[in-house]
Design a protein around this motif. Structure first.
Motif, PDB file in Angstrom:
ATOM      1  N   LEU A  12       5.739  55.468 -47.693  1.00  0.00           N
ATOM      2  CA  LEU A  12       5.847  54.978 -46.273  1.00  0.00           C
ATOM      3  C   LEU A  12       5.933  53.545 -46.468  1.00  0.00           C
ATOM      4  O   LEU A  12       6.957  52.909 -45.680  1.00  0.00           O
ATOM      5  N   VAL A  13       5.155  52.919 -47.161  1.00  0.00           N
ATOM      6  CA  VAL A  13       5.346  51.440 -47.303  1.00  0.00           C
ATOM      7  C   VAL A  13       6.494  51.064 -47.853  1.00  0.00           C
ATOM      8  O   VAL A  13       6.935  49.883 -47.425  1.00  0.00           O
ATOM      9  N   ARG A  14       7.073  51.476 -48.910  1.00  0.00           N
ATOM     10  CA  ARG A  14       8.014  51.112 -49.554  1.00  0.00           C
ATOM     11  C   ARG A  14       9.329  51.181 -48.602  1.00  0.00           C
ATOM     12  O   ARG A  14      10.345  50.765 -49.070  1.00  0.00           O
ATOM     13  N   HIS A  15       9.412  52.375 -47.746  1.00  0.00           N
ATOM     14  CA  HIS A  15      10.420  52.615 -47.070  1.00  0.00           C
ATOM     15  C   HIS A  15      10.153  51.796 -45.551  1.00  0.00           C
ATOM     16  O   HIS A  15      11.074  52.358 -44.521  1.00  0.00           O
ATOM     17  N   ALA A  16       9.187  51.089 -45.349  1.00  0.00           N
ATOM     18  CA  ALA A  16       8.903  50.585 -44.103  1.00  0.00           C
ATOM     19  C   ALA A  16      10.363  49.806 -43.525  1.00  0.00           C
ATOM     20  O   ALA A  16      10.722  48.997 -44.136  1.00  0.00           O
ATOM     21  N   VAL A  17      10.342  49.868 -42.308  1.00  0.00           N
ATOM     22  CA  VAL A  17      11.611  49.017 -41.542  1.00  0.00           C
ATOM     23  C   VAL A  17      10.755  48.307 -40.352  1.00  0.00           C
ATOM     24  O   VAL A  17       9.834  48.787 -40.005  1.00  0.00           O
ATOM     25  N   PRO A  18      11.469  47.296 -39.794  1.00  0.00           N
ATOM     26  CA  PRO A  18      10.968  46.394 -38.575  1.00  0.00           C
ATOM     27  C   PRO A  18      10.423  47.494 -37.566  1.00  0.00           C
ATOM     28  O   PRO A  18       9.719  47.333 -36.748  1.00  0.00           O
ATOM     29  N   SER A  19      11.344  48.412 -37.263  1.00  0.00           N
ATOM     30  CA  SER A  19      11.320  49.266 -36.021  1.00  0.00           C
ATOM     31  C   SER A  19      10.036  50.249 -36.232  1.00  0.00           C
ATOM     32  O   SER A  19       9.434  50.709 -35.438  1.00  0.00           O
ATOM     33  N   GLY A  20       9.639  50.363 -37.390  1.00  0.00           N
ATOM     34  CA  GLY A  20       8.362  51.280 -37.826  1.00  0.00           C
ATOM     35  C   GLY A  20       8.757  52.820 -37.967  1.00  0.00           C
ATOM     36  O   GLY A  20       8.088  53.397 -38.479  1.00  0.00           O
ATOM     37  N   ARG A  21       9.939  53.015 -37.602  1.00  0.00           N
ATOM     38  CA  ARG A  21      10.514  54.674 -37.685  1.00  0.00           C
ATOM     39  C   ARG A  21      11.270  54.745 -38.914  1.00  0.00           C
ATOM     40  O   ARG A  21      12.189  54.299 -39.353  1.00  0.00           O
ATOM     41  N   ILE A  22      10.394  55.775 -40.021  1.00  0.00           N
ATOM     42  CA  ILE A  22      11.177  56.131 -40.956  1.00  0.00           C
ATOM     43  C   ILE A  22      11.482  57.482 -40.947  1.00  0.00           C
ATOM     44  O   ILE A  22      10.826  58.411 -40.862  1.00  0.00           O
ATOM     45  N   PRO A  23      12.625  57.806 -41.348  1.00  0.00           N
ATOM     46  CA  PRO A  23      13.370  59.111 -41.444  1.00  0.00           C
ATOM     47  C   PRO A  23      12.709  59.783 -42.773  1.00  0.00           C
ATOM     48  O   PRO A  23      12.701  59.243 -43.677  1.00  0.00           O
ATOM     49  N   LEU A  24      12.389  61.107 -42.688  1.00  0.00           N
ATOM     50  CA  LEU A  24      12.202  61.832 -43.878  1.00  0.00           C
ATOM     51  C   LEU A  24      13.224  62.566 -44.580  1.00  0.00           C
ATOM     52  O   LEU A  24      13.665  63.480 -43.699  1.00  0.00           O
ATOM     53  N   PRO A  25      13.539  62.184 -45.819  1.00  0.00           N
ATOM     54  CA  PRO A  25      14.569  62.817 -46.278  1.00  0.00           C
ATOM     55  C   PRO A  25      14.180  64.385 -46.583  1.00  0.00           C
ATOM     56  O   PRO A  25      13.486  64.628 -47.498  1.00  0.00           O
ATOM     57  N   GLY A  26      14.935  65.536 -45.954  1.00  0.00           N
ATOM     58  CA  GLY A  26      14.835  66.626 -45.905  1.00  0.00           C
ATOM     59  C   GLY A  26      13.383  66.957 -45.278  1.00  0.00           C
ATOM     60  O   GLY A  26      13.030  68.188 -45.901  1.00  0.00           O
ATOM     61  N   GLY A  27      12.855  66.440 -44.317  1.00  0.00           N
ATOM     62  CA  GLY A  27      11.746  66.770 -43.682  1.00  0.00           C
ATOM     63  C   GLY A  27      10.522  66.482 -44.682  1.00  0.00           C
ATOM     64  O   GLY A  27      10.706  65.586 -45.744  1.00  0.00           O
ATOM     65  N   GLN A  28       9.356  67.118 -44.374  1.00  0.00           N
ATOM     66  CA  GLN A  28       7.990  67.084 -44.994  1.00  0.00           C
ATOM     67  C   GLN A  28       8.271  67.582 -46.531  1.00  0.00           C
ATOM     68  O   GLN A  28       7.906  67.088 -47.623  1.00  0.00           O
ATOM     69  N   ALA A  29       9.085  68.630 -46.686  1.00  0.00           N
ATOM     70  CA  ALA A  29       9.333  69.457 -47.919  1.00  0.00           C
ATOM     71  C   ALA A  29      10.227  68.298 -48.912  1.00  0.00           C
ATOM     72  O   ALA A  29      10.047  68.282 -50.016  1.00  0.00           O
ATOM     73  N   GLY A  30      11.215  67.539 -48.182  1.00  0.00           N
ATOM     74  CA  GLY A  30      12.186  66.737 -48.995  1.00  0.00           C
ATOM     75  C   GLY A  30      11.159  65.577 -49.467  1.00  0.00           C
ATOM     76  O   GLY A  30      11.352  65.079 -50.699  1.00  0.00           O
ATOM     77  N   LEU A  31      10.394  64.805 -48.525  1.00  0.00           N
ATOM     78  CA  LEU A  31       9.422  63.978 -49.116  1.00  0.00           C
ATOM     79  C   LEU A  31       8.564  64.293 -50.345  1.00  0.00           C
ATOM     80  O   LEU A  31       8.216  63.764 -51.205  1.00  0.00           O
ATOM     81  N   GLY A  32       7.950  65.696 -50.064  1.00  0.00           N
ATOM     82  CA  GLY A  32       7.274  65.913 -51.143  1.00  0.00           C
ATOM     83  C   GLY A  32       7.792  66.283 -52.483  1.00  0.00           C
ATOM     84  O   GLY A  32       7.241  65.890 -53.512  1.00  0.00           O
ATOM     85  N   ALA A  33       9.124  66.491 -52.389  1.00  0.00           N
ATOM     86  CA  ALA A  33      10.042  66.619 -53.602  1.00  0.00           C
ATOM     87  C   ALA A  33      10.146  65.293 -54.285  1.00  0.00           C
ATOM     88  O   ALA A  33      10.107  65.375 -55.372  1.00  0.00           O
ATOM     89  N   GLN A  34      10.370  64.465 -53.467  1.00  0.00           N
ATOM     90  CA  GLN A  34      10.441  62.907 -54.032  1.00  0.00           C
ATOM     91  C   GLN A  34       9.027  62.598 -54.604  1.00  0.00           C
ATOM     92  O   GLN A  34       9.280  61.563 -55.761  1.00  0.00           O
ATOM     93  N   ILE A  35       7.868  62.903 -54.143  1.00  0.00           N
ATOM     94  CA  ILE A  35       6.798  62.319 -54.691  1.00  0.00           C
ATOM     95  C   ILE A  35       6.040  63.290 -55.444  1.00  0.00           C
ATOM     96  O   ILE A  35       4.851  62.894 -56.063  1.00  0.00           O
ATOM     97  N   GLY A  36       6.539  64.457 -55.874  1.00  0.00           N
ATOM     98  CA  GLY A  36       5.718  65.441 -56.538  1.00  0.00           C
ATOM     99  C   GLY A  36       4.890  66.144 -56.043  1.00  0.00           C
ATOM    100  O   GLY A  36       3.718  66.321 -56.566  1.00  0.00           O
ATOM    101  N   ALA A  37       4.952  66.620 -54.635  1.00  0.00           N
ATOM    102  CA  ALA A  37       3.769  67.285 -54.167  1.00  0.00           C
ATOM    103  C   ALA A  37       4.507  68.497 -53.154  1.00  0.00           C
ATOM    104  O   ALA A  37       5.724  68.471 -52.850  1.00  0.00           O
ATOM    105  N   THR A  38       3.576  69.491 -52.719  1.00  0.00           N
ATOM    106  CA  THR A  38       4.104  70.486 -51.963  1.00  0.00           C
ATOM    107  C   THR A  38       4.151  69.980 -50.460  1.00  0.00           C
ATOM    108  O   THR A  38       3.755  68.941 -50.054  1.00  0.00           O
ATOM    109  N   ARG A  39       4.996  70.541 -49.669  1.00  0.00           N
ATOM    110  CA  ARG A  39       5.186  70.448 -47.948  1.00  0.00           C
ATOM    111  C   ARG A  39       3.702  70.585 -47.534  1.00  0.00           C
ATOM    112  O   ARG A  39       3.613  69.727 -46.856  1.00  0.00           O
ATOM    113  N   VAL A  40       3.192  71.515 -48.082  1.00  0.00           N
ATOM    114  CA  VAL A  40       1.494  71.816 -47.325  1.00  0.00           C
ATOM    115  C   VAL A  40       0.755  70.568 -47.474  1.00  0.00           C
ATOM    116  O   VAL A  40       0.153  69.983 -46.640  1.00  0.00           O
TER     117      VAL A  40
END
Length: 213
Positions: free
Chosen positions: A149-177
């Motif tokens: 989240l810090v790496r993708h922070a933007v001035p508006s504060g709103r950060i889209p999640l790529p593929g939702g929480q499951a997509g974020l998990g895939a990017q960081i090597g974690a499960t959606r849960v």
């Protein structure tokens, strides 16, 4: 066409008048290339957003990233004559340019600036991969989520999640849960607010401290 390609860092300041390229528009949902296809064209995103994803041996989709223009995909595969490492899918209506592999190799051979910038791009990709591997090996899921989240922070504060929480998990090597559990913990602490397929950062300084950034 050439002015569009000139927006890529690797081509900046280089004459592209003789570079053959085609330009096409595609609707959202269109697959631009499939994992395993020959990488015989440099695919350049000019407008819209594209998702890069791979299928695991178990058939699970691993989202590598959501990309905005200008970006050229699979440069390594193009250089080595290999196959596309991911399936590229249009998230929104897109416009892409395609440059034959032979034309790209000719530019690299004749334009020192292109080869130098390409080396820098590939070196940064290796560095980013090293950082992601270190995150997975050394950090727990809440720390990895905070760092992303810090790496993708933007001035508006709103950060889209790529593929939702499951997509974020895939990017960081974690499960959606586990990602959901980490996000809920950050929300309870007042650091973020969870929205529909996005996160709003409420306290970037505290989040950065948690992430070790």
């Amino acid at each position: 066409m050439t002015h569009a390609l000139a927006g890529l860092p690797m081509f900046r300041g280089v004459r592209l008048d003789d570079v053959p390229a085609s330009r096409r528009r595609h609707p959202a949902g269109r697959v631009l290339c499939t994992q395993g296809d020959p990488a015989d064209q440099l695919i350049v995103l000019l407008e819209g957003r594209v998702k890069a994803a791979r299928l695991t041996a178990e058939g699970r989709e691993l989202v590598l990233g959501i990309y905005d223009p200008p970006v050229a995909f699979d440069k390594t595969a193009l250089l080595t004559g290999d196959r596309h490492r991911a399936t590229l899918t249009a998230v929104t209506p897109v416009e892409v340019a395609s440059v034959p592999r032979e034309a790209v190799l000719r530019l690299i051979a004749t334009e020192p600036a292109v080869s130098a910038r390409l080396l820098v791009t590939l070196a940064r990709a290796v560095r980013d991969l090293d950082e992601r591997l270190a995150d997975v090996a050394l950090s727990d899921v809440p720390t990895r989520v905070a760092r992303w989240l810090v790496r993708h922070a933007v001035p508006s504060g709103r950060i889209p999640l790529p593929g939702g929480q499951a997509g974020l998990g895939a990017q960081i090597g974690a499960t959606r849960v586990s990602v959901n559990r980490a996000l809920r913990g950050l929300e309870r602490r007042g650091l973020i607010a969870i929205g529909d397929r996005e996160v709003t950062v409420r306290d970037l300084a505290a989040l950065s401290g948690l992430a070790g950034v």
